[in-house]
Scaffold this motif. Structure first.
Motif, PDB file in Angstrom:
ATOM      1  N   PHE A  31       0.824  -1.210   0.000  1.00 36.66           N
ATOM      2  CA  PHE A  31       0.000   0.000   0.000  1.00 36.66           C
ATOM      3  C   PHE A  31       0.862   1.267   0.000  1.00 36.66           C
ATOM      4  O   PHE A  31       0.432   2.312  -0.485  1.00 36.66           O
ATOM      5  CB  PHE A  31      -1.005  -0.030   1.154  1.00 36.66           C
ATOM      6  CG  PHE A  31      -2.175  -0.924   0.856  1.00 36.66           C
ATOM      7  CD1 PHE A  31      -3.303  -0.414   0.237  1.00 36.66           C
ATOM      8  CD2 PHE A  31      -2.134  -2.281   1.139  1.00 36.66           C
ATOM      9  CE1 PHE A  31      -4.379  -1.237  -0.085  1.00 36.66           C
ATOM     10  CE2 PHE A  31      -3.196  -3.110   0.819  1.00 36.66           C
ATOM     11  CZ  PHE A  31      -4.329  -2.581   0.199  1.00 36.66           C
ATOM     12  N   THR A  32       2.093   1.161   0.504  1.00 44.16           N
ATOM     13  CA  THR A  32       3.024   2.276   0.370  1.00 44.16           C
ATOM     14  C   THR A  32       3.368   2.495  -1.097  1.00 44.16           C
ATOM     15  O   THR A  32       3.368   3.632  -1.597  1.00 44.16           O
ATOM     16  CB  THR A  32       4.315   2.012   1.174  1.00 44.16           C
ATOM     17  OG1 THR A  32       3.987   1.779   2.546  1.00 44.16           O
ATOM     18  CG2 THR A  32       5.261   3.196   1.084  1.00 44.16           C
ATOM     19  N   ARG A  34       1.557   1.618  -3.659  1.00 53.62           N
ATOM     20  CA  ARG A  34       0.358   2.143  -4.325  1.00 53.62           C
ATOM     21  C   ARG A  34       0.274   3.648  -4.159  1.00 53.62           C
ATOM     22  O   ARG A  34      -0.011   4.384  -5.106  1.00 53.62           O
ATOM     23  CB  ARG A  34      -0.903   1.490  -3.764  1.00 53.62           C
ATOM     24  CG  ARG A  34      -2.177   1.966  -4.474  1.00 53.62           C
ATOM     25  CD  ARG A  34      -3.435   1.642  -3.697  1.00 53.62           C
ATOM     26  NE  ARG A  34      -3.583   2.483  -2.511  1.00 53.62           N
ATOM     27  CZ  ARG A  34      -4.663   2.526  -1.748  1.00 53.62           C
ATOM     28  NH1 ARG A  34      -5.707   1.764  -2.040  1.00 53.62           N
ATOM     29  NH2 ARG A  34      -4.719   3.299  -0.686  1.00 53.62           N
ATOM     30  N   ASN A  35       0.533   4.118  -2.953  1.00 54.97           N
ATOM     31  CA  ASN A  35       0.431   5.554  -2.683  1.00 54.97           C
ATOM     32  C   ASN A  35       1.519   6.354  -3.388  1.00 54.97           C
ATOM     33  O   ASN A  35       1.287   7.493  -3.813  1.00 54.97           O
ATOM     34  CB  ASN A  35       0.496   5.808  -1.174  1.00 54.97           C
ATOM     35  CG  ASN A  35      -0.724   5.270  -0.443  1.00 54.97           C
ATOM     36  OD1 ASN A  35      -1.729   4.913  -1.057  1.00 54.97           O
ATOM     37  ND2 ASN A  35      -0.640   5.173   0.879  1.00 54.97           N
ATOM     38  N   CYS A  63      -4.441  -2.995  -6.055  1.00 52.92           N
ATOM     39  CA  CYS A  63      -3.668  -1.759  -5.957  1.00 52.92           C
ATOM     40  C   CYS A  63      -3.302  -1.213  -7.335  1.00 52.92           C
ATOM     41  O   CYS A  63      -3.351   0.000  -7.559  1.00 52.92           O
ATOM     42  CB  CYS A  63      -2.412  -1.979  -5.120  1.00 52.92           C
ATOM     43  SG  CYS A  63      -2.759  -2.107  -3.353  1.00 52.92           S
ATOM     44  N   GLN A  66      -6.275   0.594  -8.636  1.00 52.42           N
ATOM     45  CA  GLN A  66      -6.531   1.854  -7.944  1.00 52.42           C
ATOM     46  C   GLN A  66      -5.517   2.928  -8.339  1.00 52.42           C
ATOM     47  O   GLN A  66      -5.813   4.124  -8.275  1.00 52.42           O
ATOM     48  CB  GLN A  66      -6.499   1.643  -6.425  1.00 52.42           C
ATOM     49  CG  GLN A  66      -7.620   0.764  -5.892  1.00 52.42           C
ATOM     50  CD  GLN A  66      -8.999   1.361  -6.100  1.00 52.42           C
ATOM     51  OE1 GLN A  66      -9.296   2.437  -5.615  1.00 52.42           O
ATOM     52  NE2 GLN A  66      -9.850   0.657  -6.825  1.00 52.42           N
ATOM     53  N   MET A  67      -4.334   2.525  -8.769  1.00 54.69           N
ATOM     54  CA  MET A  67      -3.315   3.483  -9.203  1.00 54.69           C
ATOM     55  C   MET A  67      -3.705   4.132 -10.536  1.00 54.69           C
ATOM     56  O   MET A  67      -3.216   5.205 -10.868  1.00 54.69           O
ATOM     57  CB  MET A  67      -1.956   2.786  -9.318  1.00 54.69           C
ATOM     58  CG  MET A  67      -1.377   2.406  -7.964  1.00 54.69           C
ATOM     59  SD  MET A  67      -0.051   1.178  -8.068  1.00 54.69           S
ATOM     60  CE  MET A  67       1.331   2.211  -8.550  1.00 54.69           C
ATOM     61  N   SER A 151     -11.938   5.889  -3.567  1.00 56.06           N
ATOM     62  CA  SER A 151     -11.724   4.621  -4.260  1.00 56.06           C
ATOM     63  C   SER A 151     -12.300   4.700  -5.665  1.00 56.06           C
ATOM     64  O   SER A 151     -13.207   5.483  -5.943  1.00 56.06           O
ATOM     65  CB  SER A 151     -12.405   3.478  -3.501  1.00 56.06           C
ATOM     66  OG  SER A 151     -13.803   3.709  -3.400  1.00 56.06           O
ATOM     67  N   GLN A 294       0.040   6.854   9.682  1.00 57.15           N
ATOM     68  CA  GLN A 294      -0.226   6.269   8.369  1.00 57.15           C
ATOM     69  C   GLN A 294      -0.039   4.765   8.401  1.00 57.15           C
ATOM     70  O   GLN A 294       0.944   4.255   8.936  1.00 57.15           O
ATOM     71  CB  GLN A 294       0.709   6.899   7.325  1.00 57.15           C
ATOM     72  CG  GLN A 294       0.404   6.513   5.891  1.00 57.15           C
ATOM     73  CD  GLN A 294       1.264   7.284   4.914  1.00 57.15           C
ATOM     74  OE1 GLN A 294       2.349   7.723   5.251  1.00 57.15           O
ATOM     75  NE2 GLN A 294       0.785   7.449   3.699  1.00 57.15           N
ATOM     76  N   ALA A 296       0.207   2.799   5.566  1.00 59.00           N
ATOM     77  CA  ALA A 296       1.202   2.483   4.550  1.00 59.00           C
ATOM     78  C   ALA A 296       2.478   3.254   4.846  1.00 59.00           C
ATOM     79  O   ALA A 296       2.786   4.282   4.260  1.00 59.00           O
ATOM     80  CB  ALA A 296       0.665   2.834   3.163  1.00 59.00           C
TER      81      ALA A 296
END
Length: 304
Positions: A31-32, A34-35, A63, A66-67, A151, A294, A296
């Motif tokens: 998830f890091t 992804r962000n 992920c 979502q990116m 989302s 946080q 992520a």
């Protein structure tokens, strides 16, 4: 915006791709990435599809979708086409392609809308209708959803706001899954006790894909009023593992003592997808009840 070097991103990717690491650490790394986004992050995520964990590979695909970066399309196409991958993983690859929303994907999605794995077929049917809806409305990703949740949803919420009508549409198995999903997301956005109870009825639907989306939505809402529905779903050992896994992760997001108790009970479930989900969910629950800024946070840990 902080400028993160490729080497720092690759360090996070090494955490993700290390099967010796606890699943909860690998999830935080994912998830890091992804962000952070970008080509290096996509490569790190793509490299992990060789992993043995069905749960992790499912989340990789989620992920990437979502990116919303077209650079992820080739790996997602290959995962969708790979019948050696678990249907749970292939379904999420199909949903991710729909989330990216490239009209050039229509032919591919049409091919897999009749896949022998029902989860894959239904996902591609919904993704196709999402592409069609985008085209007909001449809309953009920015106004697809009026929800409070950051989302990319498989379907835009319905414009209907009457809960009884939304419930009827959601549970009408003669309607397309896309229409039923639209009703489901509208109920999510309403966020009332009545809409939550209506969503809970969604666990009676015949489609495992549909039931898994109900659990996912409850995880987004993080509302304690959904706990009885989620708890019952996780405790039902005859339920499809893709539904139970989403119920577990949703309980982790809600993070009450009751949620922690039921998740702990299923840490040794015979189904790997379920027990790994409970491990990750308990980590999410710990985060929700901590002063951590946080979830992520792997960039900090690999630098520290």
């Amino acid at each position: 915006m902080v400028n993160i070097s490729d080497s720092a991103v690759e360090n996070i990717g090494r955490v993700l791709n290390d099967p010796q690491r606890p699943m909860k650490e690998r999830f935080r790394a994912l998830f890091t990435l992804r962000n952070l986004g970008g080509e290096t992050a996509i490569k790190c995520i793509s490299d992990c599809f060789k992993d043995e964990s069905v749960l992790l590979k499912h989340e990789l695909a989620y992920c990437l979708g979502q990116m919303q970066d077209v650079k992820a399309v080739p790996i997602l196409k290959s995962v969708l086409a790979d019948t050696n991958q678990d249907p749970i993983v292939r379904h999420e690859a199909g949903e991710a392609l729909g989330a990216i929303g490239d009209s050039g994907l229509q032919e591919l999605l049409e091919k897999y809308q009749y896949d022998s794995a029902i989860e894959v077929a239904e996902t591609c049917q919904i993704a196709l209708q999402r592409l069609k809806w985008i085209t007909e409305k001449n809309t953009t990703e920015n106004n697809l959803s009026q929800s409070r949740y950051a989302s990319i949803d498989p379907a835009p919420p319905s414009e209907e706001v009457n809960i009884d009508e939304l419930r009827k549409t959601m549970m009408d198995e003669n309607k397309t899954l896309f229409e039923r999903y639209r009703a489901m997301f509208s109920l999510r956005n309403l966020g009332t006790t009545e809409s939550i109870n209506a969503l809970g009825e969604g666990f009676k639907a015949s489609s495992a894909l549909f039931r898994h989306e109900v659990a996912f939505i409850f995880g987004q809402m993080q509302d304690e009023r959904s706990v009885p529905f989620l708890k019952k779903t996780l405790e039902d050992t005859t339920e499809h593992e893709m539904v139970r896994h989403e119920a577990a992760e949703a309980l982790g997001s809600i993070a009450t003592d009751e949620c922690t108790e039921v998740l702990t009970r299923y840490l040794h479930d015979p189904r790997p997808v379920v027990r790994e989900s409970c491990e990750v969910a308990l980590d999410m629950s710990e985060y929700e009840n901590s002063p951590e800024f946080q979830y992520a946070n792997t960039l900090l840990t690999v630098q520290g």
